[in-house]
Scaffold this motif. Sequence first.
Motif, short mmCIF file in Angstrom:
data_model
loop_
_atom_site.label_atom_id
_atom_site.label_comp_id
_atom_site.label_asym_id
_atom_site.label_seq_id
_atom_site.Cartn_x
_atom_site.Cartn_y
_atom_site.Cartn_z
N LEU A 6 0.83 -1.21 0.00
CA LEU A 6 0.00 0.00 0.00
C LEU A 6 0.87 1.26 0.00
N ILE A 7 1.89 1.26 0.83
CA ILE A 7 2.79 2.42 0.92
C ILE A 7 3.60 2.56 -0.37
N ARG A 8 4.04 1.45 -0.94
CA ARG A 8 4.81 1.49 -2.19
C ARG A 8 3.97 2.13 -3.31
N HIS A 9 2.72 1.70 -3.43
CA HIS A 9 1.86 2.27 -4.47
C HIS A 9 1.61 3.76 -4.24
N ALA A 10 1.37 4.13 -3.00
CA ALA A 10 1.12 5.55 -2.69
C ALA A 10 2.37 6.39 -2.95
N LEU A 11 3.55 5.90 -2.55
CA LEU A 11 4.80 6.62 -2.82
C LEU A 11 5.01 6.79 -4.32
N SER A 12 4.79 5.72 -5.07
CA SER A 12 4.96 5.79 -6.52
C SER A 12 4.03 6.83 -7.12
N ASP A 13 2.81 6.88 -6.61
CA ASP A 13 1.83 7.84 -7.09
C ASP A 13 2.29 9.28 -6.81
N ILE A 14 2.77 9.52 -5.61
CA ILE A 14 3.26 10.85 -5.23
C ILE A 14 4.41 11.27 -6.14
N LEU A 15 5.35 10.34 -6.37
CA LEU A 15 6.52 10.65 -7.20
C LEU A 15 6.13 10.83 -8.66
N THR A 16 5.18 10.04 -9.15
CA THR A 16 4.76 10.14 -10.55
C THR A 16 4.05 11.45 -10.83
N ARG A 17 3.24 11.88 -9.89
CA ARG A 17 2.48 13.12 -10.09
C ARG A 17 3.32 14.37 -9.88
N GLY A 18 4.54 14.22 -9.37
CA GLY A 18 5.41 15.37 -9.18
C GLY A 18 4.90 16.33 -8.13
N GLU A 19 4.35 15.80 -7.05
CA GLU A 19 3.77 16.64 -6.00
C GLU A 19 4.82 17.30 -5.11
N LEU A 20 6.03 16.82 -5.16
CA LEU A 20 7.10 17.39 -4.35
C LEU A 20 7.94 18.31 -5.22
N MET A 21 8.09 19.54 -4.78
CA MET A 21 8.88 20.50 -5.54
C MET A 21 10.33 20.45 -5.05
N ASP A 22 11.12 19.65 -5.71
CA ASP A 22 12.54 19.52 -5.40
C ASP A 22 13.28 19.36 -6.72
N GLU A 23 14.25 20.19 -6.94
CA GLU A 23 14.96 20.21 -8.21
C GLU A 23 15.58 18.86 -8.57
N VAL A 24 16.21 18.21 -7.60
CA VAL A 24 16.88 16.94 -7.87
C VAL A 24 15.87 15.85 -8.19
N ILE A 25 14.81 15.78 -7.39
CA ILE A 25 13.80 14.73 -7.58
C ILE A 25 13.03 14.96 -8.88
N GLU A 26 12.77 16.20 -9.24
CA GLU A 26 12.04 16.50 -10.47
C GLU A 26 12.83 16.10 -11.71
N ARG A 27 14.16 16.05 -11.62
CA ARG A 27 15.00 15.70 -12.77
C ARG A 27 14.97 14.21 -13.09
N HIS A 28 14.47 13.40 -12.19
CA HIS A 28 14.55 11.95 -12.33
C HIS A 28 13.19 11.29 -12.30
N THR A 29 13.11 10.17 -12.99
CA THR A 29 11.98 9.27 -12.83
C THR A 29 12.45 8.22 -11.83
N ILE A 30 11.75 8.12 -10.71
CA ILE A 30 12.20 7.28 -9.61
C ILE A 30 11.29 6.08 -9.47
N THR A 31 11.89 4.89 -9.42
CA THR A 31 11.12 3.68 -9.19
C THR A 31 11.20 3.29 -7.72
N VAL A 32 10.13 2.68 -7.24
CA VAL A 32 10.06 2.18 -5.86
C VAL A 32 9.75 0.69 -5.96
#
Length: 129
Positions: free
Chosen positions: A19-45
């Motif tokens: 459940l947490i993995r899916h929710a984290l992936s969703d947060i990262l996919t939607r780009g809800e966090l404004m962070d320059e480093v994280i926005e530059r990458h597609t991150i897998t969980v």
Amino acid sequence: MTRQKAKGPSQRQLKVGELIRHALSDILTRGELMDEVIERHTITVPEVKMSPDLKLATAYVMPLGGTEVREVVDHLQKHAKFFRGELAKRVELRYMPEIRFRRDASFETSQRIDEILASPEVTRDLDED
């Protein structure tokens, strides 16, 4: 003295981890966090492991391409409270676990296994059968 066998994770740990993995992936996919480093990458969980008491979630992450892994993990960890708050909105749990981010080494492990299986010594032994 009796020996106890090492137990794997319980069904509850596995379910909450997914459940947490899916929710984290969703947060990262939607780009809800404004962070320059994280926005530059597609991150897998690929995996989230839960502690037996469900109070600690360890999320194993890897940016696609495997570049800037340490920097990405450090930035995710820096925003762990943000992720915990967002997860609390998405996953119904009595207690939202603390989130830790770690580098996922499963890709390197599987690559190493493939290299060993493709080595001349192993292929020679397999051909003898």
